[in-house]
Design a protein around this motif. Structure first.
Motif, short mmCIF file in Angstrom:
data_model
loop_
_atom_site.label_atom_id
_atom_site.label_comp_id
_atom_site.label_asym_id
_atom_site.label_seq_id
_atom_site.Cartn_x
_atom_site.Cartn_y
_atom_site.Cartn_z
N LYS A 1 -5.66 -4.28 -8.41
CA LYS A 1 -7.12 -4.34 -8.60
C LYS A 1 -7.49 -4.01 -10.05
O LYS A 1 -8.46 -4.56 -10.60
CB LYS A 1 -7.82 -3.38 -7.63
N GLN B 1 -6.17 -1.53 4.26
CA GLN B 1 -6.49 -1.55 5.69
C GLN B 1 -5.85 -2.77 6.36
O GLN B 1 -5.34 -2.67 7.49
CB GLN B 1 -8.01 -1.53 5.90
N HIS B 2 -5.84 -3.89 5.66
CA HIS B 2 -5.20 -5.09 6.19
C HIS B 2 -3.67 -4.91 6.24
O HIS B 2 -3.03 -5.28 7.22
CB HIS B 2 -5.55 -6.30 5.31
N LYS C 1 -7.61 1.98 9.63
CA LYS C 1 -8.67 2.43 8.73
C LYS C 1 -8.07 3.32 7.64
O LYS C 1 -7.17 4.14 7.91
CB LYS C 1 -9.73 3.21 9.51
N ARG D 1 -8.98 -0.43 -0.95
CA ARG D 1 -9.05 0.07 0.43
C ARG D 1 -9.06 -1.08 1.44
O ARG D 1 -8.40 -1.04 2.48
CB ARG D 1 -10.29 0.94 0.61
N LYS D 2 -9.79 -2.16 1.12
CA LYS D 2 -9.85 -3.32 2.02
C LYS D 2 -8.45 -3.92 2.22
O LYS D 2 -8.05 -4.24 3.34
CB LYS D 2 -10.80 -4.38 1.47
N ASP D 3 -7.72 -4.09 1.11
CA ASP D 3 -6.37 -4.66 1.20
C ASP D 3 -5.42 -3.73 1.94
O ASP D 3 -4.57 -4.18 2.72
CB ASP D 3 -5.82 -4.93 -0.21
N THR E 1 -12.86 0.39 -3.63
CA THR E 1 -13.36 -0.42 -2.50
C THR E 1 -12.46 -1.61 -2.23
O THR E 1 -12.07 -1.87 -1.08
CB THR E 1 -14.80 -0.92 -2.80
N ASP E 2 -12.08 -2.33 -3.30
CA ASP E 2 -11.22 -3.51 -3.13
C ASP E 2 -9.82 -3.13 -2.65
O ASP E 2 -9.24 -3.81 -1.81
CB ASP E 2 -11.13 -4.29 -4.45
#
Length: 293
Positions: free
Chosen positions: A196, A260-261, A266, A256-258, A253-254
């Protein structure tokens, strides 16, 4: 039924698509991908298992002429890829004519192990240009099997995969059959955050950054992570944080999204920034971050 197993190591110049290919072959995002050169710093293993085979893929840093200690260590990872490969994938792109390191190129041409030469990004060329390049590389590396691919579009990747299985030696598996990689969870946290930063910052900033995860606590419904972004100078710290913390918040934020996937759970991600002066040229720091033994 005989079992095949071996190390298949991917080498090439920076930005030719090695990490994209690795992820396509493994079926998981293990290597970070950006448009910037020298994105991959470590040698990352991705393990693919079948009933009668195990392929240990290895993504390596792009080949360069090193300018400082970190880059010297990155090239040591490439050298090790020559030493233990059962199959070597040499990846080039249309318009490219040679490796940026002549010693490495000579090792490829004189190699006794099978070489698969992949001409990547063919979707950007005409059929005539592609054929010209195929002929060029067959003469340049006559000991190789040449294939055209688009790693991004996964064009011809399956054909290459079956060729790899054909070339593997008979051997028992090197790793447990349910193992995906040799790296721990914290490594992928660090790499995701670094990806990121590579995407969001310009010039020297991304190359001056290292990420260290200090805490990784997995609970039933959430993973709590605390990571430190390290830079070389105070001015870089300010740029990473941004006005009122806006830049580092966007990175968090970016990432954390990756994550979680990736972990399918979570994630709570806490990011800090510290100055670690000249870490890229410091032997002790390079050992700490896994670039040296």
């Amino acid at each position: 039924m005989t079992h095949k197993a071996g190390f298949v190591n991917i080498i090439g110049n920076p930005n030719v698509g090695k990490s994209t290919l690795m992820n396509a072959l493994v079926g998981e995002k293990l290597s970070i991908i950006t448009s910037k050169a020298q994105t991959t710093r470590h040698r990352i293993l991705g393990i693919v298992n079948g009933e009668d085979y195990q392929i240990v893929f290895s993504d390596t840093p792009g080949i360069i002429k090193p300018a400082y200690e970190l880059q010297e260590s990155m090239m040591d990872f490439v050298k090790s890829a020559f030493e233990d490969a059962d199959v070597l994938i040499y990846m080039v792109e249309v318009g490219e004519k040679e490796l940026k390191n002549e010693d490495f190129f000579r090792r490829i041409v004189n190699s006794k192990i099978p070489i698969i030469l992949l001409l990547n990004k063919i979707d950007k060329s005409t059929q005539e240009e592609v054929q010209t390049k195929i002929d060029y590389w067959k003469k340049k590396v006559p000991n190789s099997f040449v294939y055209i691919i688009s790693a991004l579009e996964k064009f011809n990747v399956e054909t290459v995969f079956y060729k790899i299985i054909e070339l593997l030696p008979e051997a028992p598996p090197f790793y447990p059959k349910d193992q995906l990689t040799d790296k721990p969870e914290r490594f992928f946290v660090n790499e995701t955050i670094r990806e990121k930063i590579l995407q969001q910052y310009k010039k020297e900033i991304p190359y001056s950054v290292e990420v260290e995860t200090e805490s990784f606590v997995e609970e039933d419904n959430i993973i709590k992570i605390r990571s430190v972004i390290m830079v070389e100078r105070d001015t870089q710290k300010g740029i990473i944080i941004g006005h009122k913390g806006s830049a580092i918040k966007r990175v968090g934020t970016d990432a954390r999204k990756d994550l979680q996937h990736f972990f399918d759970k979570k994630v709570f991600l806490d990011l800090y920034v510290k100055v670690n002066k000249n870490w890229r040229s410091n032997d002790r720091q390079l050992k700490r971050f896994g670039y040296k033994d």
